[in-house]
Scaffold this active site. Structure first.
Site, PDB file in Angstrom:
ATOM      1  N   GLU A   1      28.148  42.224  36.238  1.00  0.00           N
ATOM      2  CA  GLU A   1      27.073  42.530  35.292  1.00  0.00           C
ATOM      3  C   GLU A   1      26.643  44.000  35.367  1.00  0.00           C
ATOM      4  OE1 GLU A   1      24.118  39.462  35.983  1.00  0.00           O
ATOM      5  OE2 GLU A   1      25.253  38.091  34.721  1.00  0.00           O
TER       6      GLU A   1
ATOM      7  N   GLU B   1      30.351  32.478  34.262  1.00  0.00           N
ATOM      8  CA  GLU B   1      29.263  31.845  35.007  1.00  0.00           C
ATOM      9  C   GLU B   1      28.541  30.873  34.092  1.00  0.00           C
ATOM     10  OE1 GLU B   1      26.372  34.277  37.002  1.00  0.00           O
ATOM     11  OE2 GLU B   1      27.872  35.759  37.585  1.00  0.00           O
TER      12      GLU B   1
HETATM   13  C1  GLA Z   1      23.828  36.337  37.156  1.00  0.00           C
HETATM   14  C2  GLA Z   1      24.597  36.870  38.353  1.00  0.00           C
HETATM   15  C3  GLA Z   1      24.807  35.865  39.446  1.00  0.00           C
HETATM   16  C4  GLA Z   1      23.585  35.004  39.649  1.00  0.00           C
HETATM   17  C5  GLA Z   1      23.210  34.356  38.343  1.00  0.00           C
HETATM   18  C6  GLA Z   1      22.026  33.421  38.482  1.00  0.00           C
HETATM   19  O1  GLA Z   1      24.576  35.918  36.113  1.00  0.00           O
HETATM   20  O2  GLA Z   1      25.841  37.420  37.988  1.00  0.00           O
HETATM   21  O3  GLA Z   1      25.127  36.582  40.621  1.00  0.00           O
HETATM   22  O4  GLA Z   1      22.543  35.758  40.135  1.00  0.00           O
HETATM   23  O5  GLA Z   1      22.865  35.359  37.419  1.00  0.00           O
HETATM   24  O6  GLA Z   1      21.718  32.797  37.291  1.00  0.00           O
END
Ligand code: GLA
Length: 664
Positions: free
Chosen positions: A130, A289
């Site tokens: 991210e 994710e």
């Molecule tokens: C983000 C991060 C993860 C985690 C999630 C929790 O997407 O990439 O490491 O912290 O949020 O929802």
């Protein structure tokens, strides 16, 4: 702890999981002190996963910086907009210019690549995490090294200060620069500067990412790369990042169960699936994710209700994802994400509802042969442009409250989702050639060449839709002279004399012309924005019902070549959007994913290739719905049987049907 890892091996096999992303924030474990590399633990993990037949996306660890590094080299820590260097806290908040951060990162990325890139279990690189990051602190770095890089970037772009000052209109309030070194802050009043800064931050981030990719590609240069993008975040121009990775991935965290029916969240999620699929030309993407249960950061962290996990996973596949990955595998025992959802909870065994949900989803995904690699081919695109978002955001006026650019784009996308019409979300630099209907809400900034490309699109038979707040500034954020909507004026066949805006309580009536061919009916309500315009070739389809411009055009159509160009001059209510877009899709003969009329809360989308089409029908309500396909040549993918013409879709239920016909 060895017993936890041994249990993980067993549970992972049991869960049916066949791919993981590994080592995302593991820098301090790889290199506990400077130059002291410890990979033994990773060797063991990779072998264990491999033995279990699990494939690996290996992550580069730049998202989290070790404490020793942050202390020894303070320059790697971000400086915030007030000029304060941040303490070692949170994650993602490294300086993307710092040579020492890049050097240390290259060293570790090189070691990772040398050691693991050729490993048969490793199928790709998950680059960083991210970029730009979720952080409570600085989302951009304002350190002297970043400003020096910004000055260099500006020199490349403008060559001399005279050009820069003219482009930024910085003589206004005596703000012009007489030496490059004076550019050491970001002035919110110089809009051109603000937008260039954001362009620069994207360019710097890409430069940083390319350095990471270069390091890992020293070995096995063909190993595919991705970086995980984030839902609504508008900090970076993701479409520009997308060009440099092999495939797109994003992290999907809709707030399911916030409302009594799930449509709002389903539509939000569909929008981002569509958007991230589209930013690399519609090729399949990966939902890297998602939570198997709840998150720990929603205001109210609800568990996924029975059925929701399977449905939300199917939704990702329906929109083009190649898989479903989870954050997190096992709940971390302490720290910030100890209450975040995970496949394995603190209970540590498989006898949980969440674990069974994951098993069920794994089994389901295993039955979707023939879907991976196929695509969605929409006739419709809605335009969302990051630079346009920044420009609207930084502008002072014509309305400062509820500008809601992204929300407006989503409202437009929503109409197609409700009608089950497949749709892409593209930016103004993308190709328009494959679409038949292109909707451009609030196209405030019209970049060089875009108006010409839009014109070609219309001339060749495309339908274009523009709205209020369009064609006001060029790519430097300078207003178009000679009348709005600037370069779109001829295309729209009108001149916008005033960009009026309304108080929240000042709704205005919009009255369609009688017997209009879009079947608009009754009166609609406008709020927030209302352009006052003069026709220059366009025809009127609706007029304002109130105020001193009552009777003047509020919705127009201009014919260009074989195509049509609509201008929606005010921000209208949802009923207008529903009628208008169903009128337009009917007129342009754009078909939904299924010919059958689906009940409210049920939506369908398509994936396919030159031989086969799959349709996904999804019920985002908590009641069962009757579906009548009218006629069916479809086969049910999960049962392998001929699909009945009529059936009940249970609450949060879905059906995946297929037939041998190319996706059109
Ligand atoms: C983000 C991060 C993860 C985690 C999630 C929790 O997407 O990439 O490491 O912290 O949020 O929802």
């Amino acid at each position: 702890m060895p017993e936890i890892l041994a249990a993980d091996d067993h549970l992972m096999k049991l869960s049916g999981i066949n791919a993981v992303s590994l080592g995302i924030f593991a820098w301090a474990a790889y290199e506990p002190s400077e130059g002291n590399y410890q990979f033994g633990w990773l060797d063991e993990r990779i072998e264990a996963l491999h033995r279990n037949g699990i494939q690996i996306f290996l992550a580069t660890p730049s998202g989290g910086k070790p404490a020793w590094l942050a202390r020894k080299y303070p320059e790697i820590r971000r400086v915030n907009a007030e000029g304060r260097r941040e303490p070692q806290q949170e994650r993602h908040n490294f300086c993307y210019t710092s040579p020492i951060y890049r050097e240390k990162l290259r060293a570790i990325n090189t070691k990772l690549a040398k050691r693991y890139a050729a490993h048969p279990a490793v199928i790709g690189w998950h680059i960083s995490n991210e970029y730009s990051g979720i952080t409570r602190g600085a989302t951009e770095c304002y350190c002297p090294q970043c400003f020096k890089a910004f000055q260099d970037w500006l020199k490349q772009r403008y060559t001399d200060l005279e050009t820069l000052n003219r482009t930024w209109w910085s003589r206004f309030w005596s703000k012009h620069f007489t030496a490059w070194e004076q550019i050491e802050f970001i002035d919110a009043d110089i809009h051109g500067m603000v937008i260039d800064w954001k362009r620069f931050v994207t360019a710097r981030t890409i430069d940083f990412m390319l350095a990471e990719i270069d390091a890992v590609h020293q070995y096995e240069p063909k190993l595919p790369t991705t970086t995980n993008l984030m839902g609504d975040f508008q900090l970076l121009d993701n479409a520009k990042l997308a060009a440099h990775v092999d495939f797109i991935s994003w992290d999907a965290y809709p707030t399911w169960h916030k409302d009594s029916d799930e449509s709002e969240q389903a539509c939000w999620t569909a929008f981002h699936h569509d958007r991230y699929r589209s930013i690399k030309g519609g090729q399949p993407f990966l939902m890297l994710e998602s939570t198997p249960s709840g998150t720990n950061w929603w205001p109210v962290c609800r568990s996924k209700r029975p059925g929701m996990h399977a449905l939300s996973s199917v939704q990702a596949i329906a929109h083009g994802s190649e898989g479903v990955l989870y954050f997190q595998w096992r709940q971390s025992r302490g720290s910030s994400e100890k209450f975040h959802g995970a496949v394995v909870s603190h209970a540590g065994h498989e006898n949980t509802r969440t674990f069974r949900d994951v098993q069920e989803t794994s089994a389901l995904l295993g039955k979707l042969d023939g879907i991976p690699g196929t695509s969605v081919k929409p006739d419709v695109a809605v335009l969302y442009d990051a630079e346009n978002a920044w420009a609207i955001e930084s502008a002072q006026g014509p309305r400062n409250r509820d500008k809601n650019y992204l929300e407006t784009v989503r409202e437009h996308h929503r109409q197609f989702w409700l009608q089950s019409v497949p749709v892409d979300i593209i930016d103004s630099e993308a190709s328009f050639a494959s679409y038949r209907l292109l909707v451009c809400p609030m196209l405030y900034m019209v970049k060089k060449g875009v108006a010409e490309r839009l014109r070609t699109f219309a001339e060749q038979g495309g339908t274009l839709v523009f709205t209020y707040l369009s064609g006001l500034v060029d790519e430097s954020d300078l207003c178009f002279l000679g009348g709005f909507p600037g370069p779109l004026r001829e295309l729209c066949g009108l001149w916008v004399e005033e960009n009026d805006t309304l108080w929240d309580h000042g709704a205005m009536r919009i009255c369609p012309e009688e017997a209009n061919d879009l079947e608009l009916s009754g009166t609609y309500q406008a709020r927030h924005y209302a352009d006052i315009l003069h026709l220059e070739g366009a025809e009127t389809l609706a007029t304002y019902g109130d105020d001193f411009y009552a009777g003047q055009p509020a919705l127009t159509r201009n014919r260009i070549g074989k195509g049509e160009v609509y201008y929606v001059a005010s921000r209208n209510d949802e009923r207008f959007l529903a009628d208008f877009f169903s009128g337009l899709t009917a007129r342009a003969a754009i078909s939904p994913a299924l010919a059958a009329k689906l009940p409210t809360g049920v939506t369908a989308t398509l994936r396919g290739d030159g031989n086969t089409t799959h349709v996904f029908i999804m019920n985002f309500t908590h009641v069962s719905k009757k579906i009548d396909l009218v006629e069916t040549t479809w086969k049910d993918v999960l049962t392998g049987e001929h699909a009945p013409q009529a059936f009940e879709l249970p609450p949060l239920g879905y059906k995946i049907l297929t037939h041998h016909a190319p996706i059109s």
